[in-house]
Design a protein around this motif. Structure first.
Motif, PDB file in Angstrom:
ATOM      1  N   ARG A  71     -32.105 -18.178  64.892  1.00 14.87           N
ATOM      2  CA  ARG A  71     -32.530 -18.545  63.454  1.00 14.87           C
ATOM      3  C   ARG A  71     -31.606 -17.485  62.693  1.00 14.87           C
ATOM      4  O   ARG A  71     -31.130 -17.547  61.957  1.00 14.87           O
ATOM      5  CB  ARG A  71     -34.161 -17.846  63.388  1.00 14.87           C
ATOM      6  N   CYS A  72     -30.992 -15.955  63.388  1.00 10.45           N
ATOM      7  CA  CYS A  72     -30.449 -15.037  62.999  1.00 10.45           C
ATOM      8  C   CYS A  72     -28.729 -15.940  63.217  1.00 10.45           C
ATOM      9  O   CYS A  72     -27.916 -15.735  61.654  1.00 10.45           O
ATOM     10  CB  CYS A  72     -30.102 -13.975  64.302  1.00 10.45           C
ATOM     11  N   ALA A  75     -28.464 -18.291  59.491  1.00 10.23           N
ATOM     12  CA  ALA A  75     -28.795 -17.414  58.559  1.00 10.23           C
ATOM     13  C   ALA A  75     -26.802 -16.577  58.254  1.00 10.23           C
ATOM     14  O   ALA A  75     -26.630 -16.698  57.420  1.00 10.23           O
ATOM     15  CB  ALA A  75     -29.219 -15.892  58.673  1.00 10.23           C
ATOM     16  N   MET A  76     -25.814 -17.466  59.208  1.00 10.74           N
ATOM     17  CA  MET A  76     -25.071 -16.754  59.228  1.00 10.74           C
ATOM     18  C   MET A  76     -23.853 -18.234  58.318  1.00 10.74           C
ATOM     19  O   MET A  76     -23.058 -18.184  57.832  1.00 10.74           O
ATOM     20  CB  MET A  76     -24.615 -16.611  60.761  1.00 10.74           C
ATOM     21  N   PRO A 185     -16.091 -11.606  62.455  1.00 10.84           N
ATOM     22  CA  PRO A 185     -17.567 -12.851  62.394  1.00 10.84           C
ATOM     23  C   PRO A 185     -17.890 -11.933  60.777  1.00 10.84           C
ATOM     24  O   PRO A 185     -17.758 -10.248  60.663  1.00 10.84           O
ATOM     25  CB  PRO A 185     -18.504 -12.199  63.425  1.00 10.84           C
ATOM     26  N   ARG A 186     -18.558 -12.712  59.817  1.00 11.83           N
ATOM     27  CA  ARG A 186     -19.282 -12.631  58.913  1.00 11.83           C
ATOM     28  C   ARG A 186     -20.830 -11.472  59.419  1.00 11.83           C
ATOM     29  O   ARG A 186     -21.117 -12.158  60.072  1.00 11.83           O
ATOM     30  CB  ARG A 186     -19.602 -13.987  57.840  1.00 11.83           C
ATOM     31  N   PHE A 187     -21.055 -11.845  58.014  1.00 11.74           N
ATOM     32  CA  PHE A 187     -22.536 -10.959  57.833  1.00 11.74           C
ATOM     33  C   PHE A 187     -23.325 -12.300  57.552  1.00 11.74           C
ATOM     34  O   PHE A 187     -22.788 -12.931  56.705  1.00 11.74           O
ATOM     35  CB  PHE A 187     -22.688  -9.383  57.132  1.00 11.74           C
ATOM     36  N   PRO A 188     -24.196 -11.864  58.207  1.00 11.28           N
ATOM     37  CA  PRO A 188     -25.080 -13.272  57.163  1.00 11.28           C
ATOM     38  C   PRO A 188     -25.010 -13.045  55.844  1.00 11.28           C
ATOM     39  O   PRO A 188     -24.786 -12.015  55.349  1.00 11.28           O
ATOM     40  CB  PRO A 188     -26.844 -13.416  57.289  1.00 11.28           C
ATOM     41  N   THR A 189     -25.337 -14.111  54.541  1.00 14.51           N
ATOM     42  CA  THR A 189     -25.365 -13.912  53.135  1.00 14.51           C
ATOM     43  C   THR A 189     -27.246 -14.461  52.833  1.00 14.51           C
ATOM     44  O   THR A 189     -27.969 -14.642  53.635  1.00 14.51           O
ATOM     45  CB  THR A 189     -23.996 -14.907  52.632  1.00 14.51           C
ATOM     46  N   ILE A 190     -27.160 -13.790  52.320  1.00 19.00           N
ATOM     47  CA  ILE A 190     -27.978 -14.676  51.405  1.00 19.00           C
ATOM     48  C   ILE A 190     -28.890 -16.013  51.481  1.00 19.00           C
ATOM     49  O   ILE A 190     -29.755 -15.999  51.741  1.00 19.00           O
ATOM     50  CB  ILE A 190     -28.769 -14.080  49.554  1.00 19.00           C
ATOM     51  N   LYS A 191     -27.391 -16.837  51.054  1.00 21.66           N
ATOM     52  CA  LYS A 191     -27.981 -17.866  51.027  1.00 21.66           C
ATOM     53  C   LYS A 191     -28.007 -18.342  52.437  1.00 21.66           C
ATOM     54  O   LYS A 191     -29.124 -18.921  52.428  1.00 21.66           O
ATOM     55  CB  LYS A 191     -26.543 -18.576  50.690  1.00 21.66           C
ATOM     56  N   ILE A 193     -29.476 -16.242  54.259  1.00 22.03           N
ATOM     57  CA  ILE A 193     -31.215 -16.062  55.128  1.00 22.03           C
ATOM     58  C   ILE A 193     -31.762 -17.438  54.053  1.00 22.03           C
ATOM     59  O   ILE A 193     -33.537 -17.081  55.092  1.00 22.03           O
ATOM     60  CB  ILE A 193     -32.199 -14.475  54.384  1.00 22.03           C
ATOM     61  N   ARG A 194     -31.533 -17.878  52.941  1.00 21.19           N
ATOM     62  CA  ARG A 194     -32.356 -18.706  52.914  1.00 21.19           C
ATOM     63  C   ARG A 194     -32.745 -20.000  53.324  1.00 21.19           C
ATOM     64  O   ARG A 194     -33.636 -20.185  53.681  1.00 21.19           O
ATOM     65  CB  ARG A 194     -32.108 -19.467  50.766  1.00 21.19           C
ATOM     66  N   MET A 196     -32.088 -19.852  56.384  1.00 23.70           N
ATOM     67  CA  MET A 196     -32.839 -19.603  57.772  1.00 23.70           C
ATOM     68  C   MET A 196     -34.261 -19.959  57.551  1.00 23.70           C
ATOM     69  O   MET A 196     -35.108 -20.487  58.151  1.00 23.70           O
ATOM     70  CB  MET A 196     -33.257 -18.102  58.366  1.00 23.70           C
TER      71      MET A 196
ATOM     72  N   GLU B 428     -24.250 -13.511  44.651  1.00 21.44           N
ATOM     73  CA  GLU B 428     -24.963 -13.429  45.969  1.00 21.44           C
ATOM     74  C   GLU B 428     -24.383 -13.905  47.347  1.00 21.44           C
ATOM     75  O   GLU B 428     -24.803 -13.401  48.656  1.00 21.44           O
ATOM     76  CB  GLU B 428     -26.067 -14.395  45.935  1.00 21.44           C
ATOM     77  N   THR B 431     -22.832 -11.153  49.422  1.00 22.16           N
ATOM     78  CA  THR B 431     -23.820 -10.094  49.740  1.00 22.16           C
ATOM     79  C   THR B 431     -23.369 -10.190  51.542  1.00 22.16           C
ATOM     80  O   THR B 431     -23.943 -11.277  51.731  1.00 22.16           O
ATOM     81  CB  THR B 431     -25.292 -10.091  49.518  1.00 22.16           C
ATOM     82  N   VAL B 433     -25.941  -9.185  55.041  1.00 21.84           N
ATOM     83  CA  VAL B 433     -26.872  -8.934  55.499  1.00 21.84           C
ATOM     84  C   VAL B 433     -26.587  -8.612  56.741  1.00 21.84           C
ATOM     85  O   VAL B 433     -26.237  -9.404  57.583  1.00 21.84           O
ATOM     86  CB  VAL B 433     -27.635 -10.210  54.855  1.00 21.84           C
ATOM     87  N   ILE B 435     -29.406  -8.623  59.855  1.00 23.67           N
ATOM     88  CA  ILE B 435     -30.984  -8.879  60.366  1.00 23.67           C
ATOM     89  C   ILE B 435     -31.402  -8.938  61.824  1.00 23.67           C
ATOM     90  O   ILE B 435     -32.443  -8.798  62.294  1.00 23.67           O
ATOM     91  CB  ILE B 435     -31.052 -10.298  59.731  1.00 23.67           C
TER      92      ILE B 435
END
Lengths: 267, 596
Positions: A71-72, A75-76, A185-191, A193-194, A196, B428, B431, B433, B435
């Motif tokens: 799942r994590c 989110a990426m 590597p990127r961080f996950p984004t808001i998009k 986690i939506r 995800m 957006e 950003t 994130v 987790i």
């Protein structure tokens, strides 16, 4: 480009300690992380997808809990995830693992590229990627530090070798394993986690991938660990004395003796 | 025997002990002798050996940055050998675990011990510097990013043992020893009675670490927390551990300009805030104060605190547990949301905006210059290469952190925060994130990189101009002054053509403004500007130190804040506990004979 990325959940080796009696890793109480090399494979796959289109599928084998890790990764920005989980897989060595993963790849189908981390930090074998490629009958390139060109038919990779790089053009479909240097590597984004929370993780058993029971798990694992040991540390310190100039001279001659060249721009 | 003890405890200051003459403020002092007690008994013996009036500087891990642990003469008591974690017990009444520790215990070791023996609980204070000692943290009421939600160290101290100048001991337990109005009475274990008055000054209604905590009917343990060691020596502390959430997630939101970032701060914290009217009304200070744990934490939330815990935690509510909000809180929110008149935020919010409530535990700020410093660091320092590039159009960033047991709630919180960010002009797509623990660690690297880079820059400039020291502010203002104070900082920095970086705990309107002087002339002007800001901030109802404390470096500012009357009240109080003015003299106020 449709890409499958293999990712493994591993114990966080920065926390893990060795059992001095059995010479194995003490896994109890150690948190699990995504194998660090695999994160770079995921990042590279996402970048390729962004530039060429297509999709990114994450494939993992492990206990049901690995779904959390998947799942994590979703989110990426990965599109879907498949988890192979079955008691029948328990005890698989690299041969059995690569067999199971290659069967899953066949079931996923329609792929152009498979990407893996160079190796995992728990087993450190770097065998699973190349073994999968052999089973699937596709070419592979290991230790990739850059993908310099992509085409519908091939990709060009820069591969780290002992004293430099090799540039390899490989026809698709292919499998590559990547080094950490390949990207940040990127961080996950808001998009992400939506994404995800909406995406489903497919969970497959050994039957779902039609795996011959004799070729998975302990039965399919010919590897025999004869002995494990902690290599003795041979550390000897030499103290260099004298004036700063004398010390520098001595240090340079020691380093030269080790064939380490100290550059001197004055020539 | 006495001679033997003398030998065992007292050592002359030799080259070996030079490190003990300074702390993280990088200021160096002087002392004649040093001791390393291993027990409360040792501390008592040391105090009895000292000549009446001899100065004693008490040290923990010397991580403070206001020279509170820098001696100016006399004796040093280093508590670093008294670092045991003594006992863990479950307290039924408080429904939490209590950890008893010696004062020299380091925060990092306390955390490790709790993680091992009590993994479902944690000790929330996190002042970033994890090698701080608990004694030091209590002495200056340390806080940090997550104190936005959890409050400062004060909220987690249940009991203290304090050795007085004469070797007698006061044992304070929260809820037991209280002031009667503004009168108080305490008795030491030898029967010495200390009677006196609580100062009448009004503490600023913001996060605060300046001067003695003082309010009507207060719990007397709070008098000692944040007193910067000026009453006595902490020999033991009991810490309250609260239930830990299973997950901590964070999001870093980027903005093209700082005004948008400030709008976002207001938007993202509004569900945590009690209505402003509560503070506005004149009755606030006197009456509310009795029931609130310091204004900034009136909104505060020590959820497990609940019953049996005295009024100072009474207003705490448990947002994440979903149980009832305090009455004052409910009304505050209702008025804010209903009419939308609060100066904090305008009306016309995006659809769905007001429906989902979010409770960040930390809200942190990085201005454009801080981001530029990071961009440069990334190019030159391999440690920061794991951080992705920050697009060059971004001139401010806000970090928001959430704690919860439910990944669903965390996902919704981040999405709602993002909705608010987009409404305020954020993006957006860009950003970041976090987790997983790996990602949280990476964001932490990012967040800590800015202050580290500032320190490195100052050290470089010090080589050329040895007189230069760090000019970093630690002031906080009330919520409604946030935009005003940031504008003031920005304008003054621009007018002076200073190089600067501004970052920190913006959820509490508490940012660290760092002036980076290029020469001594700029350093001098920087100091003047700092002093000007201090008086402006005080006039806004703010504090000159929100978390670092006053120490020996900001004594002038404390006077600015409380006036000479307030300072005299504080001194009178100190004289009750320490009539010979021996312990940590020079902290909080400068007096005759102080060298530093």
């Amino acid at each position: 480009m449709n890409i499958i990325v293999c990712a493994k959940q591993v114990p966080d080796m920065s926390e893990a300690k060795m059992d001095r009696e059995t010479n194995t890793i003490i896994r109890e109480g150690v948190s699990s992380i995504i194998n660090p090399y695999d994160i770079h494979a995921i990042e590279e796959a996402l970048r390729l997808k962004e530039s060429t289109g297509g999709s990114v599928t994450i494939l993992s084998m492990g206990i049901p809990d690995v779904a959390k890790m998947l799942r994590c990764i979703l989110a990426m920005g990965a599109d879907r995830a498949v988890l192979l989980t079955d008691r029948a897989f328990a005890g698989s060595d690299t041969l059995a693992t690569s067999f199971a993963l290659s069967k899953a790849v066949e079931k996923i189908g329609n792929f152009d590229l498979i990407m893996c981390g160079k190796q995992t930090i728990d087993g450190d074998t770097a065998q699973v990627g190349p073994e999968m490629a052999e089973k699937l009958g596709i070419p592979h390139v290991t230790n990739v530090v850059d993908i310099t060109e992509t085409d519908e038919e091939f990709i060009v990779c820069k591969k780290a070798i002992e004293k430099g790089w090799e540039v390899v053009r490989v026809s698709l479909p292919a499998l590559i394993t990547v080094e950490k240097d390949i990207n940040t590597p990127r961080f996950p984004t808001i998009k992400g986690i939506r994404n995800m929370s909406n995406s489903e993780i497919k969970v497959w058993s050994s039957r779902d991938i039609n795996a011959d029971p004799g070729r998975i798990g302990l039965k399919g694992s010919p590897t025999q660990v004869v002995r494990t040991f902690i290599p003795p540390v041979k550390a000897a310190a030499e103290t260099i004395t004298g004036t700063p100039e004398e010390q520098a001279e001595k240090l340079i001659s020691i380093l030269n003796g080790m064939h380490i060249h100290i550059g001197n721009d004055k020539g | 025997l006495e001679e033997k003890m003398q030998e065992y405890l007292f050592r002359n200051i030799t080259a070996e002990y030079e490190d003990y003459l300074r702390d993280e403020s990088r200021k160096t002092g002087k002392a004649d002798t040093i001791s390393f007690p291993r027990s409360e008994k040792d501390i008592i013996d040391i105090m009895k050996q000292l000549r009446k009036g001899e100065k004693v500087t008490v040290q923990g891990a010397r991580t403070g940055i206001t020279a509170g642990a820098v001696p100016d003469s006399g004796h040093i008591i280093s508590l670093e050998k008294m670092d045991a974690i003594l006992a863990l017990r479950y307290d039924e009444k408080l429904d939490c675990n209590i950890l008893k520790v010696h004062p020299g215990a380091l925060l990092t070791n306390i955390w490790k011990s709790v993680k091992k023996d009590c993994p479902d609980f944690f000790f929330p204070p996190d002042p970033t510097e994890i090698t701080a000692s608990i004694g030091g943290m209590v002495a200056c009421n340390a806080s940090g990013a997550r104190s936005f939600f959890y409050g400062p160290t004060r909220n987690y101290i249940e009991a203290l043992r304090i050795v007085m100048y004469d070797g007698s001991v006061i044992h304070l337990k929260r809820g037991i020893h209280k002031a009667d109005g503004y009168q108080f009475r305490l008795q030491t274990d030898t029967g010495r009675v200390i009677k006196g008055k609580i100062p009448r000054y009004a503490m600023p209604r913001v996060k605060n670490a300046s001067g003695y905590y003082a309010e009507k009917d207060m719990d007397l343990i709070d008098l000692f927390i944040g007193s910067e060691g000026t009453f006595g020596i902490i020999s033991e502390a009991e810490l309250r551990l609260i239930r830990r959430h299973r997950h901590t997630w964070g999001g870093l939101f980027f903005f093209g300009d700082e005004e948008s970032a400030l709008e976002f701060v207001k938007a993202v914290r509004r569900d945590n805030q009690p209505g402003e009217s509560e503070y506005g009304s004149g009755s606030g200070l006197a009456s509310e104060h009795g029931s609130g744990h310091g204004p900034e934490y009136g909104s505060g939330f020590a959820p497990e605190h609940g019953s049996g815990h005295g009024p100072e935690y009474g207003s705490g509510f448990a947002p994440e547990h979903g149980s009832g909000l305090g009455p004052e809180h409910g009304s505050g929110l209702a008025s804010e949301h209903g009419s939308g008149h609060g100066s904090e935020h305008g009306s016309g919010l995006a659809p769905g905006y007001a429906s989902a409530k979010i409770k960040p535990v930390a809200i942190e700020y990085f201005d454009g210059n801080s981001l530029d410093i990071l961009r440069i660091q990334k190019e030159t320092c391999s440690a920061f290469q794991s951080i992705p590039d920050i697009a060059k159009e971004y001139r401010a960033a806000i970090y928001v952190e959430f704690d919860d047991d439910s990944e669903q709630v965390l996902t919704e919180s981040l999405i709602e925060a993002s909705n608010r960010a987009v409404y305020c002009g954020g993006s957006e797509e860009d950003t970041w994130v976090a987790i997983t623990q790996q990602q949280m660690d990476k964001l932490k690297t990012f967040r800590h990189a800015v202050p580290e880079a500032v320190n490195t820059l100052i050290d470089q400039r010090k080589k050329e101009h040895p007189g230069i020291t760090k000019l970093g502010t630690d002031m906080a203002v009330p919520d409604e002054k946030l935009v005003e104070v940031i504008r003031m900082y920005k304008q003054d920095l621009a007018d002076n053509n200073f190089e600067s970086a501004m970052f920190g705990h913006i959820g509490n309107n508490h940012v660290h403004v760092n002036i980076l002087p290029r020469n001594m002339e700029e350093y001098g002007r920087g100091k003047q500007l700092y002093a000007k800001w201090a008086s402006k901030v005080v006039s806004m109802g703010g504090t000159v130190s929100a978390e670092h404390g006053i120490g020996k470096l900001k004594t002038d500012f404390l006077e600015l804040m409380y006036g000479s009357d307030g300072i005299n009240e504080m001194k009178a109080l100190r004289d009750l506990f320490d009539p010979y003015r021996m312990i940590n003299k020079g902290n909080l106020f400068k007096e005759q004979g102080d060298v530093l």
